[in-house]
Design an enzyme around this catalytic site. Sequence first.
Site, PDB file in Angstrom:
ATOM      1  CG  ASP A  37      -1.958  -1.143   1.309  1.00 41.86           C
ATOM      2  OD1 ASP A  37      -2.300  -1.543   0.260  1.00 41.86           O
ATOM      3  OD2 ASP A  37      -1.846  -1.916   2.399  1.00 41.86           O
ATOM      4  CG  HIS A  94      -0.916  -1.810  -7.823  1.00 40.79           C
ATOM      5  ND1 HIS A  94       0.002  -2.320  -8.612  1.00 40.79           N
ATOM      6  CD2 HIS A  94      -0.718  -2.402  -6.611  1.00 40.79           C
ATOM      7  CE1 HIS A  94       0.823  -2.948  -7.816  1.00 40.79           C
ATOM      8  NE2 HIS A  94       0.470  -3.116  -6.758  1.00 40.79           N
TER       9      HIS A  94
END
EC number: 6.3.4.4
Length: 431
Positions: A14, A42
């Site tokens: 992340d 993503h």
Amino acid sequence: MGKNVVVLGTQWGDEGKGKIVDLLTQDAQVVVRYQGGHNAGHTLKINGVKTVLRLIPSGMLRPNVTCYIANGVVLSPQALLSEIKELEGNGVNVRERLRISLACPLILPYHIALDKARETHMGKSAIGTTGRGIGPAYEDKVARRALRVGDLFHRDRFANKLTELLDYHNFVLTQYFKQPAVDLESLLDESLQWAEELRPMVCDVSACLHEHRKQGENILFEGAQGVYLDIDHGTYPYVTSSNTCVGSVINGAGFGPRYIDYVLGITKAYTTRVGGGPFPTELLDDVGKRIAERGQEFGAVTGRPRRCGWFDAVLLKRSIELNSISGLCVTKLDVLDGLEVLRIAVAYKDRDGNILSRPPLAADDFDDLLPVYEELPGWQESTADVTVMSDLPANARAYLKRIEEILGIPIDLLSTGPERDSTITLRGPFL
């Protein structure tokens, strides 16, 4: 002569890899996913439009980029086709520019059923997986019983292998976990449709990549998750089921180590983690809540809230060593705007007062460790969308400089917002 660049996360995932990969593809002709599955989200934000990619490489939003899903990825045909149709609905031409390895292990419905059943069975001891079948699919791969993309195009072979494999997995599901069995016939019928849709996109990815390399094209390898979720080097057992370090490019894409020119490590200006496992710098106070709110720290795929904490230089140093990182990209600097004091963990201290400069290898060994912090003054000015280093507040520049000094590595890129243009480029990886 082209350059081959690897982009990977240096923390627990992340870190903002999707935006950076999308940005760097302005200089790349090829983007490759080489490990993980559709458990990794993503997030890209272009002209105010948010797109979350799970399997398809982030270069897909650049019309002249060819994208590959290499053999190290465990592939859910259902998830991939759904993602393709979602992008096509937004006007993106996917099928002509996406190529998939014949050697990708398949994620099938019984993997998902096993993943969810296992997490439920473990209760409070659960790892906190995404429940998408990633772990069970990798288990089948290592046990040498996985069905792969190439099997889909040989009907009898696929049916025979699936019958035997489903018999085994249904026994575990029904007898051990007391869950319903997965139906063979419906899965066989569904696989016919998958084969028809995937056939035009499959290839020998490794061979294709070496052709691109010989033609002098720039290739970008897009990592998923982060270093400390690596099955070998992460905070085991609170890890993913694949290798997330740079070495995975070699096995997961069939690309030799001497061809890699640059490794870009992505790190947030603070630290986050999803799910269980150790987190030495975690903040459980109002500062942690503020970072989570300002950073919108919720999983792109699962929506789960992320745990937030101070920047951990101890972890980063090891990430740099493990991956021979060439330079860093620091993301989400703007989330720290307005904080009076910032802290960087420069070491750990055990219960006997001993100072440790390296993280332990096992999750349990973190239990008695406390971070040793170095404090720096914060800044009140906004860093959001700044694109020139000298325009940053003095204390923000000092914070970044101190990170470089502690880690002994340059910050080559800096992200100050989710849009492509909200970036400070100091040294481009393809230059």
